[in-house]
Design an enzyme around this catalytic site. Structure first.
Site, PDB file in Angstrom:
ATOM      1  N   LYS A 114      94.442 -20.396   1.554  1.00 31.61           N
ATOM      2  CA  LYS A 114      94.859 -19.596   2.720  1.00 31.61           C
ATOM      3  C   LYS A 114      93.706 -18.419   2.083  1.00 31.61           C
ATOM      4  O   LYS A 114      93.878 -18.013   1.039  1.00 31.61           O
ATOM      5  CB  LYS A 114      96.041 -19.126   2.895  1.00 31.61           C
TER       6      LYS A 114
HETATM    7  N1  GLU Z   1      95.436 -21.961  10.097  1.00 29.23           N
HETATM    8  C1  GLU Z   1      95.945 -23.525  10.517  1.00 29.23           C
HETATM    9  C2  GLU Z   1      97.199 -23.450   9.680  1.00 29.23           C
HETATM   10  O1  GLU Z   1      97.914 -22.480   9.339  1.00 29.23           O
HETATM   11  C3  GLU Z   1      94.932 -24.359  10.415  1.00 29.23           C
HETATM   12  C4  GLU Z   1      94.381 -24.364   9.101  1.00 29.23           C
HETATM   13  C5  GLU Z   1      93.167 -25.623   8.958  1.00 29.23           C
HETATM   14  O2  GLU Z   1      92.883 -26.305   9.992  1.00 29.23           O
HETATM   15  O3  GLU Z   1      92.540 -25.804   7.808  1.00 29.23           O
HETATM   16  O4  GLU Z   1      97.620 -24.644   9.469  1.00 29.23           O
END
Ligand code: GLU
Length: 429
Positions: A114
């Site tokens: 993240k």
């Molecule tokens: N931000 C989204 C999540 O928390 C999607 C992450 C992604 O598609 O890599 O799952």
């Protein structure tokens, strides 16, 4: 054990400790190998970059950007980037670990990561946002890559931001390598290599899971009532997709205000208003404005937190007036809030299962890019439902096997999967 040692040395309880508390509970339950436990309690890499950007005024501002790569035992690091003033190491570390569990439960070949930038994007012009995004991408350099670490949208980021990341990343590649790198980021606009169904995917996944839960609980979605916190991509898509199914949206809250109408709010009209103005405040509909505490105690069949973490706590959980919570946000319930919901017999479909539709369709986008394919929406939606049904069945089975809540069961599914892979591969050297 590292999990407890980490928790003991931290000055006060933070978000990552919440992750470790839940991790420990599931790890104890399955008697997770202590060597694997110590690995999974820590992130692999934690990158923090300070980078300068020239604002429209000519002044230079230095921004703080983050990318934390929690684990890549199952595949390349994967997870969103958020633009928000609350972004910091602790938050990103927790969100990265959740991505590791989420992709393991979903059964897709990714690890967890993240990132984000600590700032309020609403205070900057579009051209400033573009330069901030591009300069951050440049600062990340080789720490992201199509087979290494693949960002995606998250809070306050969207397809346009992903297109800028793609363009910046490709511009730094030798020309002959560019065409095979479009999968460096997912959640792109369709013409720039995005997938049909990706924009609505997290909301679509939440709705699929609501229907799976309803089937198991003899619950009629078409006569149900619900309320939503957060009306960005995820919250608004859940509401738009539930509207034709007959479920009635009785209250919505975002950072600007909370509104309620027991006879129902118009999800489509509210989406148009939020797209035009950036907030629900000033919506020309039929409703009354209420304070946060009143909003949280709205009487309905279910609640969908689709905003930030830490909303259902020891303070708010006693007032929730619903049968079930579907966690569209990441980490909306803290451990105290979760305990209270359990005592009160309120079911929770945990975030790492409930909001996994987004990353699942990111995986489909990534596959399409690698194969130079474009899939029809029906194919994407069908494959999403198949993955979610499988994940849902696995979590339900683990909850039955260990007689535990669904969050613990979801961790159990993830940790068993990771443990198997570590056992097969061993630890280098
Ligand atoms: N931000 C989204 C999540 O928390 C999607 C992450 C992604 O598609 O890599 O799952």
């Amino acid at each position: 054990m590292a999990a407890t040692a980490l928790a003991a040395t931290a000055p006060k309880k933070n978000l990552y400790e919440n992750v470790l508390e839940r991790f420990d509970r599931a790890a104890d339950l399955i008697k997770l190998d202590p060597n694997i436990r110590v690995i999974l309690a820590n992130s692999n890499n934690e990158l923090k970059v300070n980078f300068p950007v020239k604002l429209d005024s000519g002044k230079v501002e230095v921004f703080k950007g983050y990318r934390i790569q929690h684990n890549n035992a199952l595949g390349p690091y994967k997870g969103g980037l958020r633009f928000h003033p609350a972004v910091n190491t602790d938050e990103v570390r927790a969100l990265a670990a959740w991505m590791t569990w989420k992709t393991a439960i979903a059964g897709i070949p990714y690890g967890g990561a993240k990132g984000g930038i600590q700032f309020d994007p609403f205070n900057y012009s579009d051209s400033e946002l573009e330069r901030i995004t591009r300069r951050f991408t440049f600062a990340l350099g080789d720490n992201i890559g199509p087979e290494y670490d693949i960002p995606a949208p998250d809070v306050n980021t969207n397809a346009q931001i992903m297109a800028w990341i793609l363009d910046t990343y490709l511009s730094t590649m030798p020309p002959h390598e560019r065409q095979r790198c479009t999968h460096v980021v997912t959640g792109k606009p369709i013409l720039s290599g995005g997938s049909e169904g990706r924009e609505k995917a997290t909301g679509q996944g939440v709705v699929n899971l609501i229907e799976l839960w309803a089937r198991d609980h003899d619950f009629a979605v078409n006569t149900s009532t619900y309320f939503v916190q957060g009306y960005g991509n995820v919250g608004s898509w859940v509401a738009r997709l539930l509207e034709p199914k007959g479920a009635v949206l009785v209250a919505v809250e975002d950072a600007s205000c909370a509104i309620t109408n027991p006879n129902g709010l118009d999800a489509q009209a509210l989406t148009k208003h939020v797209e035009a103005t950036g907030a629900i405040k000033g919506f020309a509909g039929n409703y009354s404005e209420v304070d946060h505490a009143t909003f949280m105690s709205t009487q309905a069949d279910f609640f969908i937190p689709a905003a930030l973490e830490g909303q259902i706590t020891a303070e708010t959980a006693p007032d929730l007036n619903v049968k079930v919570v579907f966690e569209a946000a990441n980490g909306p319930t803290d451990p105290d809030g979760g305990r209270i919901l359990r005592e009160r017999g309120i079911d929770v479909l945990p975030d790492i299962l409930c909001n996994s539709g987004g990353v699942i369709v990111s995986y489909f986008e990534w596959l399409q890019n690698k194969r130079s394919e474009f899939w029809e929406l029906e194919k994407v939606d069908g494959k999403l439902l198949a993955k979610l049904s499988h994940a849902y069945d696995n979590v339900r089975a683990a909850a039955g096997e260990f007689d535990c809540d669904w969050r613990t069961a979801a961790y159990v599914v993830a940790l068993r999967h990771l443990e198997r892979v570590y056992k097969e591969r061993g630890i280098f050297p």
